[in-house]
Design an enzyme around this catalytic site. Structure first.
Site, PDB file in Angstrom:
ATOM      1  N   SER A 136       0.835  -1.251   0.006  1.00  0.00           N
ATOM      2  CA  SER A 136       0.038   0.017  -0.126  1.00  0.00           C
ATOM      3  C   SER A 136       0.931   1.162  -0.095  1.00  0.00           C
ATOM      4  CB  SER A 136      -0.869   0.092   1.251  1.00  0.00           C
ATOM      5  OG  SER A 136      -1.237   1.158   1.328  1.00  0.00           O
ATOM      6  N   TYR A 186      -1.653  -0.964  10.524  1.00  0.00           N
ATOM      7  CA  TYR A 186      -1.801  -1.236   9.374  1.00  0.00           C
ATOM      8  C   TYR A 186      -0.748  -0.798   8.164  1.00  0.00           C
ATOM      9  CZ  TYR A 186      -3.876  -1.210   4.511  1.00  0.00           C
ATOM     10  OH  TYR A 186      -3.849  -1.810   3.095  1.00  0.00           O
TER      11      TYR A 186
END
Ligand SMILES: NC(=O)c1ccc[n+]([C@@H]2O[C@H](COP(=O)([O-])OP(=O)(O)OC[C@H]3O[C@@H](n4cnc5c(N)ncnc54)[C@H](OP(=O)(O)O)[C@@H]3O)[C@@H](O)[C@H]2O)c1
Length: 271
Positions: free
Chosen positions: A147, A160
């Site tokens: 990401s 995360y």
């Protein structure tokens, strides 16, 4: 598109998509089935898994095997290895993730342990097991969904983002090592992808979200980049954002920008 046969010569006949029932994982499964690969799909919800599998069988005429299991369960990696032991898995897509958006201190620590188990431990185990087989055969590929949150500290998705940084760093490191064994490794680092999960969590349905991409576009770009790049930021705007945040801004300013964009996206609930 690289021809069906070229792609299967390069990666073999079977791909394993971990998180293949929905969202980006389903888009990867579709992209690979269109290139002639048969598939093993892993996810928790059997109905969603079977729905995706049935569509791929009927549209692309490939074989699809499903395994309904939770990656947070320590037994799941063994289960996946058992259920694929008769297959030559030539391509591994590490897609599923536990996500949480909000203040770092709000969840119980157990939620973060589950995130580490799914996003880091399970994929490390799978990359090690399937990577060994691929290296022994001298062919294969591994796609890891990381990401943009991996490139710097990311407020409100801090844990995360850190798990995605683990995956990015791991993919870069083993990408160099395994290239000597004929195995391609790619980390894919999008900003926002309009998956059902994102639309539900981000409460963004119907809104125009800056830098957001369609799952099919991201999967196609990633499959095309495999063997050509080690790290992909899909989409022109994503590349511009990455250049600005990684090269032009001081790191702390990039952290602040990530925080502001997450607050803008998710609103008051995460402040
Ligand atoms: N969407 C975005 O904006 C975005 C941006 C950057 C990176 N990414 C990354 O891209 C990947 C896919 O994102 P997505 O939005 O498509 O996610 P998603 O819809 O939440 O999940 C994708 C798949 O993973 C499965 N899954 C989730 N948790 C699982 C678990 N514990 N065990 C087994 N399977 C599990 C889901 O099925 P079940 O729910 O049935 O298990 C689904 O098939 C993730 O790694 C995410 O971090 C997404």
């Amino acid at each position: 598109m690289e021809g069906r046969s070229e792609f299967t010569v390069r990666y073999g006949a079977w791909a394993l998509v971990v998180g293949g029932s929905d969202g980006l994982g389903a888009a990867f499964a579709e992209e690979l089935a269109a290139r002639g690969l048969s598939l093993v799909l892993i996810a928790r919800r059997p109905a969603a898994l079977e729905g995706t599998a049935a569509r791929l069988r009927s549209v692309h005429g490939v074989q699809v095997r499903t395994v309904a299991a939770d990656l947070a369960d320590p037994q799941t990696v063994e289960l996946i290895l058992r259920r694929t032991s008769d297959l030559e898995i030539g391509l591994l897509v590490c897609d599923a993730a536990v996500t949480y958006t909000g203040p770092f201190l709000a969840p119980d620590i157990g939620e973060y342990m589950r995130m580490l188990d799914v996003n880091c431990r399970a994929f490390l185990c799978l990359m090690h097991a399937f990577g060994r087989d691929m290296a022994a055969r001298h062919r294969g590929g591994i796609v890891v969904m990381s990401s943009m949150a991996a490139f710097q500290g990311s407020p409100l998705v801090a844990v995360y983002g850190a798990t995605k940084a683990f995956l990015l760093t791991l993919a870069e490191g083993i990408g160099d090592e395994l290239s000597r064994d004929g195995v391609d490794v790619l980390a894919c680092c999008p900003a926002v992808v309009r998956t059902p999960h994102f639309l539900a969590e981000g409460n963004a349905a119907g809104r125009r979200v800056p830098l957001s991409l369609e799952p099919a576009f991201v999967a196609r770009q990633a499959v095309r980049a495999l063997g050509r790049k080690r790290v992909l930021v899909p989409g022109g705007m994503g590349k511009v954002a990455r250049f600005m945040m990684g090269r032009l801004m001081p790191r702390q300013a990039a952290v602040g920008m990530m925080g502001r964009s997450t607050r803008a996206l998710y609103g008051e609930s995460v402040r």
